[in-house]
Design a protein around this motif. Structure first.
Motif, PDB file in Angstrom:
ATOM      1  N   ARG A  15      17.567   3.400   5.188  1.00  0.00           N
ATOM      2  CA  ARG A  15      16.416   3.366   4.278  1.00  0.00           C
ATOM      3  C   ARG A  15      16.389   4.659   3.237  1.00  0.00           C
ATOM      4  NH1 ARG A  15      15.438  -0.311   7.569  1.00  0.00           N
ATOM      5  NH2 ARG A  15      13.976  -1.876   7.092  1.00  0.00           N
ATOM      6  N   PRO A  18      17.336   4.160  -0.787  1.00  0.00           N
ATOM      7  CA  PRO A  18      16.180   3.624  -1.364  1.00  0.00           C
ATOM      8  C   PRO A  18      15.029   4.436  -1.658  1.00  0.00           C
ATOM      9  CG  PRO A  18      17.166   2.197   0.024  1.00  0.00           C
ATOM     10  CD  PRO A  18      17.726   3.397   0.312  1.00  0.00           C
ATOM     11  N   THR A  22      13.322   5.901  -4.921  1.00  0.00           N
ATOM     12  CA  THR A  22      11.915   5.727  -5.379  1.00  0.00           C
ATOM     13  C   THR A  22      11.010   7.064  -5.545  1.00  0.00           C
ATOM     14  OG1 THR A  22      11.776   3.714  -3.819  1.00  0.00           O
ATOM     15  CG2 THR A  22       9.782   4.790  -4.394  1.00  0.00           C
ATOM     16  N   ASP A  58       8.208  -0.273   6.093  1.00  0.00           N
ATOM     17  CA  ASP A  58       8.480   0.354   4.893  1.00  0.00           C
ATOM     18  C   ASP A  58       7.470   0.758   3.886  1.00  0.00           C
ATOM     19  OD1 ASP A  58      11.315  -0.055   5.366  1.00  0.00           O
ATOM     20  OD2 ASP A  58      11.520  -1.911   4.695  1.00  0.00           O
ATOM     21  N   ARG A  62       6.417   3.979   2.330  1.00  0.00           N
ATOM     22  CA  ARG A  62       6.257   4.122   0.826  1.00  0.00           C
ATOM     23  C   ARG A  62       4.991   5.082   0.553  1.00  0.00           C
ATOM     24  NH1 ARG A  62       8.543  -0.906   0.252  1.00  0.00           N
ATOM     25  NH2 ARG A  62       6.446  -1.777   0.328  1.00  0.00           N
ATOM     26  N   LEU A 122       5.906   1.097  -8.148  1.00  0.00           N
ATOM     27  CA  LEU A 122       5.851   0.284  -6.835  1.00  0.00           C
ATOM     28  C   LEU A 122       5.966  -1.424  -7.401  1.00  0.00           C
ATOM     29  CD1 LEU A 122       2.870   1.997  -5.084  1.00  0.00           C
ATOM     30  CD2 LEU A 122       5.375   1.806  -4.377  1.00  0.00           C
ATOM     31  N   CYS A 126      10.078  -1.199  -6.792  1.00  0.00           N
ATOM     32  CA  CYS A 126      10.059  -1.422  -5.472  1.00  0.00           C
ATOM     33  C   CYS A 126       9.719  -3.044  -5.324  1.00  0.00           C
ATOM     34  CB  CYS A 126       8.798  -0.857  -4.644  1.00  0.00           C
ATOM     35  SG  CYS A 126       9.507   0.812  -4.414  1.00  0.00           S
ATOM     36  N   THR A 133       0.821  -3.905  -4.064  1.00  0.00           N
ATOM     37  CA  THR A 133       0.686  -2.471  -4.768  1.00  0.00           C
ATOM     38  C   THR A 133      -0.842  -1.831  -4.431  1.00  0.00           C
ATOM     39  OG1 THR A 133       2.344  -3.056  -6.467  1.00  0.00           O
ATOM     40  CG2 THR A 133       0.862  -1.341  -7.060  1.00  0.00           C
ATOM     41  N   GLU A 136      -1.032  -0.358  -1.138  1.00  0.00           N
ATOM     42  CA  GLU A 136      -0.444   0.998  -1.039  1.00  0.00           C
ATOM     43  C   GLU A 136      -1.134   1.948  -1.878  1.00  0.00           C
ATOM     44  OE1 GLU A 136       2.997   1.672   0.044  1.00  0.00           O
ATOM     45  OE2 GLU A 136       3.024  -0.422   1.057  1.00  0.00           O
TER      46      GLU A 136
END
Length: 173
Positions: A15, A18, A22, A58, A62, A122, A126, A133, A136
């Protein structure tokens, strides 16, 4: 404990890129993106036992990356920019068409407030749903929708005002 460290290593190897991309989209600078990703991964290591048992680690990473970035943005030295000389206009020597477009988008993203930029990254980079979202960012889905609509409207307005490509800008000398 040995299995936990190996699982963490496998997760990070799979990971890391990525996560760096991000972070770059959030902050717009590769050096800062590396710092943000490193900080998020250190926090992940501290909580790996708990996170590794989650359904979606993940999402935790994030969210941690996003919080690390927002914390970094609050630091006073990040609000200042020092220049020895202010350029007359941006340089375009050797810029290809795709690179110029990416740089324009990144510059416009950098002008957005942190929350709106986070919503766009996001949602569209993502590829998270509105609900994911919102989870998050710790807000409601309605806030995500309104922030993304306002951010897109701002980007469209600035793109219309900006020249299509730097090569097309004419100056009478």
């Amino acid at each position: 404990m040995r299995g936990d460290v190996e699982g963490y290593r496998e997760y990070v190897v799979a990971r890391l890129e990525p996560l760096r991309r991000t972070a770059y989209l959030l902050c717009g600078d590769w050096h800062t993106a590396d710092d943000l990703a490193s900080t998020a991964l250190v926090k992940l290591l501290r909580h790996w036992r708990r996170v590794s048992t989650m359904d979606n680690p993940d999402a935790w990473v994030r969210r941690t990356l996003l919080r690390v970035w927002l914390d970094e943005r609050r630091r006073p030295w990040r609000r200042e920019a020092a220049w020895s000389e202010v350029p007359d206009r941006p340089g375009t020597a050797g810029a290809t068409e795709g690179a110029a477009d990416r740089l324009t988008i990144l510059a416009l993203l950098a002008e957005l407030p942190p929350r709106r930029r986070a919503v766009l990254v996001l949602r569209y980079f993502c590829d998270l749903s509105v609900e994911e979202t919102a989870r998050e960012l710790g807000c409601t889905p309605g806030t995500v929708k309104s922030q993304s609509a306002r951010a897109i409207e701002t980007l469209r307005g600035r793109l219309v005002g900006a020249p299509a490509r730097a090569e097309e800008v004419r100056t009478d000398g």
